[in-house]
Design an enzyme around this catalytic site. Structure first.
Site, PDB file in Angstrom:
ATOM      1  N   THR A   1       6.787   6.139  -9.031  1.00 25.27           N
ATOM      2  CA  THR A   1       5.971   5.408  -8.003  1.00 25.27           C
ATOM      3  C   THR A   1       4.976   6.066  -7.337  1.00 25.27           C
ATOM      4  O   THR A   1       5.002   6.990  -7.055  1.00 25.27           O
ATOM      5  CB  THR A   1       6.998   4.641  -7.143  1.00 25.27           C
ATOM      6  OG1 THR A   1       6.207   4.095  -6.088  1.00 25.27           O
ATOM      7  CG2 THR A   1       7.975   5.695  -6.768  1.00 25.27           C
ATOM      8  N   ASP A   2       3.862   5.174  -7.009  1.00 32.30           N
ATOM      9  CA  ASP A   2       2.692   5.838  -6.168  1.00 32.30           C
ATOM     10  C   ASP A   2       3.365   6.272  -4.908  1.00 32.30           C
ATOM     11  O   ASP A   2       2.706   7.078  -4.127  1.00 32.30           O
ATOM     12  CB  ASP A   2       1.668   4.755  -6.040  1.00 32.30           C
ATOM     13  CG  ASP A   2       1.917   3.385  -5.160  1.00 32.30           C
ATOM     14  OD1 ASP A   2       3.154   3.419  -4.776  1.00 32.30           O
ATOM     15  OD2 ASP A   2       1.186   2.754  -5.118  1.00 32.30           O
ATOM     16  N   GLU A   3       4.615   5.802  -4.376  1.00 36.58           N
ATOM     17  CA  GLU A   3       5.308   6.201  -2.912  1.00 36.58           C
ATOM     18  C   GLU A   3       5.575   7.568  -3.013  1.00 36.58           C
ATOM     19  O   GLU A   3       5.845   8.176  -1.878  1.00 36.58           O
ATOM     20  CB  GLU A   3       6.450   5.314  -2.780  1.00 36.58           C
ATOM     21  CG  GLU A   3       6.047   3.871  -2.872  1.00 36.58           C
ATOM     22  CD  GLU A   3       7.165   2.959  -2.080  1.00 36.58           C
ATOM     23  OE1 GLU A   3       8.049   3.344  -1.375  1.00 36.58           O
ATOM     24  OE2 GLU A   3       7.263   1.753  -2.650  1.00 36.58           O
TER      25      GLU A   3
ATOM     26  N   TYR B   1      14.018   6.549  -0.537  1.00 35.26           N
ATOM     27  CA  TYR B   1      13.895   6.100  -1.804  1.00 35.26           C
ATOM     28  C   TYR B   1      12.675   6.907  -2.370  1.00 35.26           C
ATOM     29  O   TYR B   1      12.785   7.558  -3.329  1.00 35.26           O
ATOM     30  CB  TYR B   1      13.290   4.529  -1.880  1.00 35.26           C
ATOM     31  CG  TYR B   1      12.677   4.276  -3.031  1.00 35.26           C
ATOM     32  CD1 TYR B   1      13.392   4.207  -4.110  1.00 35.26           C
ATOM     33  CD2 TYR B   1      11.080   3.964  -3.065  1.00 35.26           C
ATOM     34  CE1 TYR B   1      12.574   3.844  -5.395  1.00 35.26           C
ATOM     35  CE2 TYR B   1      10.402   3.667  -4.323  1.00 35.26           C
ATOM     36  CZ  TYR B   1      11.154   3.418  -5.202  1.00 35.26           C
ATOM     37  OH  TYR B   1      10.386   3.130  -6.598  1.00 35.26           O
TER      38      TYR B   1
ATOM     39  N   LYS C   1      12.694   9.634  -5.559  1.00 36.83           N
ATOM     40  CA  LYS C   1      11.885   9.458  -6.734  1.00 36.83           C
ATOM     41  C   LYS C   1      10.919  10.730  -6.938  1.00 36.83           C
ATOM     42  O   LYS C   1      10.887  11.236  -8.078  1.00 36.83           O
ATOM     43  CB  LYS C   1      10.894   8.417  -6.729  1.00 36.83           C
ATOM     44  CG  LYS C   1      11.422   6.929  -6.682  1.00 36.83           C
ATOM     45  CD  LYS C   1      12.303   6.721  -7.741  1.00 36.83           C
ATOM     46  CE  LYS C   1      11.375   6.420  -9.104  1.00 36.83           C
ATOM     47  NZ  LYS C   1      12.015   6.039 -10.512  1.00 36.83           N
TER      48      LYS C   1
HETATM   49  P1  NAD Z   1      15.188  -3.271 -10.058  1.00 37.71           P
HETATM   50  O1  NAD Z   1      15.799  -2.593  -8.765  1.00 37.71           O
HETATM   51  O2  NAD Z   1      14.735  -4.477 -10.134  1.00 37.71           O
HETATM   52  O3  NAD Z   1      15.623  -2.882 -11.457  1.00 37.71           O
HETATM   53  C1  NAD Z   1      16.725  -1.616 -11.566  1.00 37.71           C
HETATM   54  C2  NAD Z   1      17.695  -1.698 -12.684  1.00 37.71           C
HETATM   55  O4  NAD Z   1      18.332  -0.337 -12.785  1.00 37.71           O
HETATM   56  C3  NAD Z   1      18.568  -2.631 -12.469  1.00 37.71           C
HETATM   57  O5  NAD Z   1      18.750  -3.465 -13.511  1.00 37.71           O
HETATM   58  C4  NAD Z   1      20.016  -1.965 -12.116  1.00 37.71           C
HETATM   59  O6  NAD Z   1      21.105  -2.586 -12.610  1.00 37.71           O
HETATM   60  C5  NAD Z   1      19.702  -0.885 -12.900  1.00 37.71           C
HETATM   61  N1  NAD Z   1      20.452   0.347 -12.534  1.00 37.71           N
HETATM   62  C6  NAD Z   1      20.651   0.810 -11.184  1.00 37.71           C
HETATM   63  N2  NAD Z   1      21.354   2.018 -10.965  1.00 37.71           N
HETATM   64  C7  NAD Z   1      21.570   2.199 -12.256  1.00 37.71           C
HETATM   65  C8  NAD Z   1      22.510   3.446 -12.808  1.00 37.71           C
HETATM   66  N3  NAD Z   1      23.163   4.240 -11.973  1.00 37.71           N
HETATM   67  N4  NAD Z   1      22.702   3.232 -14.471  1.00 37.71           N
HETATM   68  C9  NAD Z   1      22.170   2.118 -15.028  1.00 37.71           C
HETATM   69  N5  NAD Z   1      21.487   1.353 -14.606  1.00 37.71           N
HETATM   70  C10 NAD Z   1      21.292   1.233 -13.275  1.00 37.71           C
HETATM   71  O7  NAD Z   1      13.814  -2.239 -10.173  1.00 37.71           O
HETATM   72  P2  NAD Z   1      12.414  -2.498 -10.696  1.00 37.71           P
HETATM   73  O8  NAD Z   1      11.573  -2.970  -9.600  1.00 37.71           O
HETATM   74  O9  NAD Z   1      12.530  -3.116 -12.026  1.00 37.71           O
HETATM   75  O10 NAD Z   1      11.942  -0.797 -10.852  1.00 37.71           O
HETATM   76  C11 NAD Z   1      12.112  -0.083 -11.952  1.00 37.71           C
HETATM   77  C12 NAD Z   1      11.627   1.299 -12.001  1.00 37.71           C
HETATM   78  O11 NAD Z   1      10.248   1.155 -11.705  1.00 37.71           O
HETATM   79  C13 NAD Z   1      12.420   2.222 -10.572  1.00 37.71           C
HETATM   80  O12 NAD Z   1      12.466   3.374 -11.310  1.00 37.71           O
HETATM   81  C14 NAD Z   1      11.094   2.062  -9.821  1.00 37.71           C
HETATM   82  O13 NAD Z   1      11.296   3.356  -8.936  1.00 37.71           O
HETATM   83  C15 NAD Z   1       9.949   1.916 -10.342  1.00 37.71           C
HETATM   84  N6  NAD Z   1       8.780   1.344  -9.988  1.00 37.71           N
HETATM   85  C16 NAD Z   1       8.938   0.007  -9.273  1.00 37.71           C
HETATM   86  C17 NAD Z   1       7.709  -0.733  -8.645  1.00 37.71           C
HETATM   87  C18 NAD Z   1       8.133  -1.894  -7.974  1.00 37.71           C
HETATM   88  O14 NAD Z   1       6.853  -2.569  -7.572  1.00 37.71           O
HETATM   89  N7  NAD Z   1       9.102  -2.577  -8.338  1.00 37.71           N
HETATM   90  C19 NAD Z   1       6.600   0.150  -8.803  1.00 37.71           C
HETATM   91  C20 NAD Z   1       6.475   1.426  -9.063  1.00 37.71           C
HETATM   92  C21 NAD Z   1       7.475   2.001  -9.667  1.00 37.71           C
HETATM   93  P1  TYD Z   2       8.580  -4.182  -0.736  1.00 41.65           P
HETATM   94  O1  TYD Z   2       8.380  -4.976  -1.434  1.00 41.65           O
HETATM   95  O2  TYD Z   2       9.932  -3.636  -0.055  1.00 41.65           O
HETATM   96  O3  TYD Z   2       7.859  -2.971  -1.458  1.00 41.65           O
HETATM   97  P2  TYD Z   2       7.745  -1.471  -0.839  1.00 41.65           P
HETATM   98  O4  TYD Z   2       8.090  -1.142   0.640  1.00 41.65           O
HETATM   99  O5  TYD Z   2       8.196  -0.521  -1.965  1.00 41.65           O
HETATM  100  O6  TYD Z   2       6.219  -1.278  -0.827  1.00 41.65           O
HETATM  101  O7  TYD Z   2       7.640  -4.140   0.755  1.00 41.65           O
HETATM  102  C1  TYD Z   2       6.158  -4.523   0.409  1.00 41.65           C
HETATM  103  C2  TYD Z   2       5.453  -4.466   2.015  1.00 41.65           C
HETATM  104  O8  TYD Z   2       6.002  -5.725   2.632  1.00 41.65           O
HETATM  105  C3  TYD Z   2       6.049  -3.472   2.681  1.00 41.65           C
HETATM  106  O9  TYD Z   2       4.888  -2.939   3.583  1.00 41.65           O
HETATM  107  C4  TYD Z   2       7.100  -3.948   3.661  1.00 41.65           C
HETATM  108  C5  TYD Z   2       6.728  -5.396   3.789  1.00 41.65           C
HETATM  109  N1  TYD Z   2       7.943  -6.154   3.980  1.00 41.65           N
HETATM  110  C6  TYD Z   2       7.768  -7.279   5.092  1.00 41.65           C
HETATM  111  O10 TYD Z   2       6.746  -7.252   5.915  1.00 41.65           O
HETATM  112  N2  TYD Z   2       8.855  -8.119   5.087  1.00 41.65           N
HETATM  113  C7  TYD Z   2      10.050  -8.262   4.173  1.00 41.65           C
HETATM  114  O11 TYD Z   2      10.961  -8.813   4.142  1.00 41.65           O
HETATM  115  C8  TYD Z   2      10.031  -7.218   3.150  1.00 41.65           C
HETATM  116  C9  TYD Z   2      11.043  -7.157   2.061  1.00 41.65           C
HETATM  117  C10 TYD Z   2       8.809  -6.434   3.001  1.00 41.65           C
END
Ligand code: NAD
Ligand code: TYD
Length: 339
Positions: free
Chosen positions: A125-127, A153, A157
């Site tokens: 992630t970019d975080e 988090y 990562k």
């Molecule tokens: P999500 O929370 O929707 O899904 C995570 C999945 O992983 C779930 O199906 C969960 O059951 C499974 N999981 C969790 N712990 C596990 C374990 N110990 N063993 C096996 N499976 C397990 O997450 P997402 O938003 O789909 O993110 C997927 C990946 O992308 C993550 O690594 C996250 O850090 C990365 N990512 C997400 C975003 C975003 O905006 N959502 C952006 C950049 C990177």
């Molecule tokens: P989120 O979807 O949790 O992603 P991330 O924190 O990983 O970027 O949140 C996106 C942005 O929205 C973040 O600045 C936090 C804000 N946010 C709210 O203002 N209200 C909410 O209820 C949630 C879940 C997030």
């Protein structure tokens, strides 16, 4: 070939599986998922009967189960999506983030070393780069920006990313890492900003904006992320990190107002609540490297992506209503009740 996808019952992993089945029907997909609160097997219903797909319920931290699966399947490529992914939950309870995101990554790489994969891909992630100031719109994250994390988090990562690069240097594991900005689209769990606001607005519930809503995120439609990962695992250079983002920065408050407008709901639903602890101000990706090396560019502009996403949530009410009525309700009470 066989691609082992972890976390495929979650948001991005499931979209990636659908993308792969469509684009590369000759490749077999084995999905490993623990089915935590964020994993939803019903999401994978469209591929469950596909002979080129197999689902295995397992924890990526479970060394015995993971090694046994590698022994049986001998995957060519591993794509590690599995993670605890929600910043707010990591602030409440960091432990499980360290377990899954760091120790789980180590287990997946140990198995990849032992059984010899052609590629281990870490979805990051970019975080991991921390945040940028709001008053410096000229600054962007590049692949050489130092890791500088804010939340448990993002720290977990970043820890995993360092371990991945160490396995490459020390053991020669053929790794790649991608660091993507915020995703949105179908099947996103309604604890994240966009689906939470859509679900609440549809139920005429308050829309909880943290702080003043000034924080900026760089939004990317999930399919564009999947396409980038697909390119990296097939054509990316081993040992490299690739940033993924589409130059689509928006302040949270503007996203929430847009959702109100598109759903025909009043902005009076917006409530400003106590800010997130350590809240990152701005994320902004420079995707020049992946564009130059792999020709990747985002294809779905935000106006179209958010429209598609809203239509999807309208047409799949039962998917998110089941979630919103389950364990999630007590989570919501705990996180937002006293805010
Ligand atoms: P999500 O929370 O929707 O899904 C995570 C999945 O992983 C779930 O199906 C969960 O059951 C499974 N999981 C969790 N712990 C596990 C374990 N110990 N063993 C096996 N499976 C397990 O997450 P997402 O938003 O789909 O993110 C997927 C990946 O992308 C993550 O690594 C996250 O850090 C990365 N990512 C997400 C975003 C975003 O905006 N959502 C952006 C950049 C990177
Ligand atoms: P989120 O979807 O949790 O992603 P991330 O924190 O990983 O970027 O949140 C996106 C942005 O929205 C973040 O600045 C936090 C804000 N946010 C709210 O203002 N209200 C909410 O209820 C949630 C879940 C997030």
């Amino acid at each position: 070939m066989t691609i082992l996808v972890t976390g495929g019952a979650g948001f991005i992993g499931s979209n990636f599986i659908f993308y792969e089945r469509e684009k590369h029907p000759e490749d077999r997909i084995v999905c490993v998922d623990k089915l935590t609160y964020a994993g939803n097997l019903s999401t994978l219903a469209p591929v469950m009967d596909d002979p080129m797909f197999r689902f295995v319920k397992a924890d990526i931290c479970d060394r015995k189960a993971i090694f046994a699966l590698f022994e049986e399947e001998r995957p060519d490529i591993v794509v590690n999506f599995a993670a605890e992914s929600h910043v707010d939950r990591s602030i409440e309870d960091p432990g499980v983030f360290l377990e899954t995101n760091i120790m789980g990554t180590a287990v997946m790489m140990d198995a990849s070393r032992k059984y010899g994969v052609t590629r281990y891909h870490q979805v990051s992630t970019d975080e991991v780069y921390g945040d940028l100031p709001l008053d410096r719109p000229d600054l962007f994250f590049t692949e050489t920006t130092p890791l500088h994390t804010s939340s448990p988090y993002s720290s977990s990562k970043a820890g995993a990313d360092l371990l991945v690069m160490a396995y490459h240097r020390t053991f020669g594991l053929p790794v790649t890492v991608s660091r993507c900005s915020n995703n949105y689209g179908p099947y996103q769990f309604p604890e994240k900003l966009i689906p939470l606001m859509i679900a609440n607005a549809l139920n005429d519930k308050p829309l909880p904006v943290y702080g003043k809503g000034e924080n900026v995120r760089d939004w990317l439609y999930v399919e564009d992320h999947c396409k980038a990962i697909d390119l990296i695992i097939r054509e990316g250079r081993v040992g490299e990190v690739y940033n993924i983002g589409g130059h689509n920065e928006m302040a949270n408050i503007d996203i929430v107002k847009l959702i109100c407008r598109l759903l025909g709901k009043p902005e009076s639903l917006i409530t400003f609540v106590t800010d997130r602890k350590g809240h990152d101000m701005r994320y902004a990706i420079d995707p020049a490297k992946i564009h130059a090396e792999l020709g990747w560019l985002p294809e779905t502009m935000f106006a179209e992506g958010i429209r598609r996403t809203i239509v999807w949530y309208l047409e799949h009410r039962e998917w998110w209503e089941t979630i919103v009525s389950g364990e999630y309700r007590s989570y919501y009470e705990k996180m937002y009740g006293s805010r």
